[in-house]
Design an enzyme around this catalytic site. Sequence first.
Site, PDB file in Angstrom:
ATOM      1  N   LYS A 138       0.822  -1.212   0.000  1.00  0.00           N
ATOM      2  CA  LYS A 138       0.000   0.000   0.000  1.00  0.00           C
ATOM      3  C   LYS A 138       0.865   1.276   0.000  1.00  0.00           C
ATOM      4  O   LYS A 138       2.074   1.220   0.268  1.00  0.00           O
ATOM      5  CB  LYS A 138      -0.919  -0.027   1.234  1.00  0.00           C
ATOM      6  CG  LYS A 138      -1.981  -1.138   1.193  1.00  0.00           C
ATOM      7  CD  LYS A 138      -2.923  -1.017   2.394  1.00  0.00           C
ATOM      8  CE  LYS A 138      -4.014  -2.067   2.387  1.00  0.00           C
ATOM      9  NZ  LYS A 138      -4.936  -1.915   3.543  1.00  0.00           N
ATOM     10  N   TYR A 166     -12.470  -2.380  -3.820  1.00  0.00           N
ATOM     11  CA  TYR A 166     -12.908  -2.570  -2.433  1.00  0.00           C
ATOM     12  C   TYR A 166     -14.431  -2.601  -2.299  1.00  0.00           C
ATOM     13  O   TYR A 166     -14.941  -2.371  -1.209  1.00  0.00           O
ATOM     14  CB  TYR A 166     -12.347  -1.453  -1.559  1.00  0.00           C
ATOM     15  CG  TYR A 166     -10.973  -1.722  -0.960  1.00  0.00           C
ATOM     16  CD1 TYR A 166     -10.680  -2.930  -0.311  1.00  0.00           C
ATOM     17  CD2 TYR A 166      -9.975  -0.749  -0.994  1.00  0.00           C
ATOM     18  CE1 TYR A 166      -9.435  -3.154   0.269  1.00  0.00           C
ATOM     19  CE2 TYR A 166      -8.723  -0.974  -0.416  1.00  0.00           C
ATOM     20  CZ  TYR A 166      -8.462  -2.180   0.220  1.00  0.00           C
ATOM     21  OH  TYR A 166      -7.240  -2.400   0.798  1.00  0.00           O
ATOM     22  N   ASN A 178      -1.877   0.327   6.920  1.00  0.00           N
ATOM     23  CA  ASN A 178      -1.366  -0.937   7.461  1.00  0.00           C
ATOM     24  C   ASN A 178      -0.504  -1.706   6.452  1.00  0.00           C
ATOM     25  O   ASN A 178      -0.355  -2.919   6.540  1.00  0.00           O
ATOM     26  CB  ASN A 178      -2.508  -1.785   8.029  1.00  0.00           C
ATOM     27  CG  ASN A 178      -3.552  -2.138   6.991  1.00  0.00           C
ATOM     28  OD1 ASN A 178      -3.405  -1.820   5.823  1.00  0.00           O
ATOM     29  ND2 ASN A 178      -4.615  -2.800   7.434  1.00  0.00           N
ATOM     30  N   HIS A 215      -2.157  -5.376   1.656  1.00  0.00           N
ATOM     31  CA  HIS A 215      -3.442  -6.049   1.472  1.00  0.00           C
ATOM     32  C   HIS A 215      -3.154  -7.486   1.096  1.00  0.00           C
ATOM     33  O   HIS A 215      -2.170  -7.756   0.400  1.00  0.00           O
ATOM     34  CB  HIS A 215      -4.241  -5.391   0.325  1.00  0.00           C
ATOM     35  CG  HIS A 215      -5.385  -6.236  -0.161  1.00  0.00           C
ATOM     36  ND1 HIS A 215      -6.622  -6.206   0.445  1.00  0.00           N
ATOM     37  CD2 HIS A 215      -5.464  -7.178  -1.145  1.00  0.00           C
ATOM     38  CE1 HIS A 215      -7.418  -7.081  -0.168  1.00  0.00           C
ATOM     39  NE2 HIS A 215      -6.741  -7.685  -1.136  1.00  0.00           N
ATOM     40  N   GLU A 227      -9.402 -10.855  -7.502  1.00  0.00           N
ATOM     41  CA  GLU A 227      -8.471  -9.732  -7.312  1.00  0.00           C
ATOM     42  C   GLU A 227      -7.288  -9.791  -8.287  1.00  0.00           C
ATOM     43  O   GLU A 227      -6.824  -8.754  -8.783  1.00  0.00           O
ATOM     44  CB  GLU A 227      -7.980  -9.715  -5.863  1.00  0.00           C
ATOM     45  CG  GLU A 227      -9.108  -9.380  -4.889  1.00  0.00           C
ATOM     46  CD  GLU A 227      -8.675  -9.342  -3.427  1.00  0.00           C
ATOM     47  OE1 GLU A 227      -9.520  -9.033  -2.581  1.00  0.00           O
ATOM     48  OE2 GLU A 227      -7.493  -9.619  -3.131  1.00  0.00           O
TER      49      GLU A 227
HETATM   50  P1  ADP Z   1      -7.779  -6.832   5.928  1.00  0.00           P
HETATM   51  O1  ADP Z   1      -6.997  -5.837   5.076  1.00  0.00           O
HETATM   52  O2  ADP Z   1      -6.993  -7.295   7.112  1.00  0.00           O
HETATM   53  O3  ADP Z   1      -8.348  -7.974   5.102  1.00  0.00           O
HETATM   54  P2  ADP Z   1     -10.486  -5.759   5.984  1.00  0.00           P
HETATM   55  O4  ADP Z   1     -10.725  -6.532   4.720  1.00  0.00           O
HETATM   56  O5  ADP Z   1     -11.436  -5.938   7.112  1.00  0.00           O
HETATM   57  O6  ADP Z   1      -9.009  -6.026   6.551  1.00  0.00           O
HETATM   58  O7  ADP Z   1     -10.474  -4.201   5.660  1.00  0.00           O
HETATM   59  C1  ADP Z   1      -9.859  -3.721   4.472  1.00  0.00           C
HETATM   60  C2  ADP Z   1      -9.001  -2.537   4.839  1.00  0.00           C
HETATM   61  O8  ADP Z   1      -9.856  -1.499   5.324  1.00  0.00           O
HETATM   62  C3  ADP Z   1      -8.011  -2.778   5.975  1.00  0.00           C
HETATM   63  O9  ADP Z   1      -6.781  -3.302   5.538  1.00  0.00           O
HETATM   64  C4  ADP Z   1      -7.838  -1.408   6.564  1.00  0.00           C
HETATM   65  O10 ADP Z   1      -6.845  -0.666   5.866  1.00  0.00           O
HETATM   66  C5  ADP Z   1      -9.183  -0.759   6.338  1.00  0.00           C
HETATM   67  N1  ADP Z   1      -9.979  -0.802   7.567  1.00  0.00           N
HETATM   68  C6  ADP Z   1     -10.526  -1.908   8.134  1.00  0.00           C
HETATM   69  N2  ADP Z   1     -11.194  -1.584   9.263  1.00  0.00           N
HETATM   70  C7  ADP Z   1     -11.052  -0.239   9.407  1.00  0.00           C
HETATM   71  C8  ADP Z   1     -11.504   0.709  10.361  1.00  0.00           C
HETATM   72  N3  ADP Z   1     -12.236   0.331  11.418  1.00  0.00           N
HETATM   73  N4  ADP Z   1     -11.150   2.009  10.188  1.00  0.00           N
HETATM   74  C9  ADP Z   1     -10.413   2.392   9.121  1.00  0.00           C
HETATM   75  N5  ADP Z   1      -9.950   1.554   8.174  1.00  0.00           N
HETATM   76  C10 ADP Z   1     -10.265   0.258   8.308  1.00  0.00           C
HETATM   77 MG    MG Z   2      -9.782  -7.973   3.613  1.00  0.00          MG
END
Ligand code: ADP
Ligand code: MG
Length: 137
Positions: A13, A53, A116, A119, A130
Amino acid sequence: MNNKKELTLSIIKPDAIERNLSEKIKSIFLKNKLSILETKKLHISKDEASEFYKIHQSKPFYDQLCNYLSSGPIEVLILEGENAVLKNRELMGATDPKNAKEGTIRKLYGISIDKNSVHGSDSVENAKIEINFFFKK
Ligand code: ADP
Ligand code: MG
């Protein structure tokens, strides 16, 4: 024995690209027996991020998430290996870096729940969708 290989999609990212962490993150995949089949650097539009997304479109953070993924260059990778989907998820660590285990990519490099660093596809089925999204020829 016939070991079953899987493919998965990883995205490095904008926060990680900005800090030049791409090579470090790729070396974690390679050390853990995930091969990098293809890689591509790009800067997607907000519309493309919204499409990628779209499973999160009902979430309160959707708009922020799409703004973020389109805010700067990213690198997308096709990873291949045994149990690649789960292995990549384990190497990434928990969504919120605060909760990620020691040694995981998000623990090492993640800044916050939105920034973070990586992905990873969450299932074999979504990995196909994807990979197709970014690498359809
Ligand atoms: P992951 O990336 O671990 O699969 P998710 O699919 O639940 O997590 O969410 C997609 C992305 O959305 C996350 O990587 C994160 O960057 C963002 N995200 C998830 N939850 C939150 C939140 N509560 N607030 C802000 N951003 C979030
Ligand atoms: Mg996810």
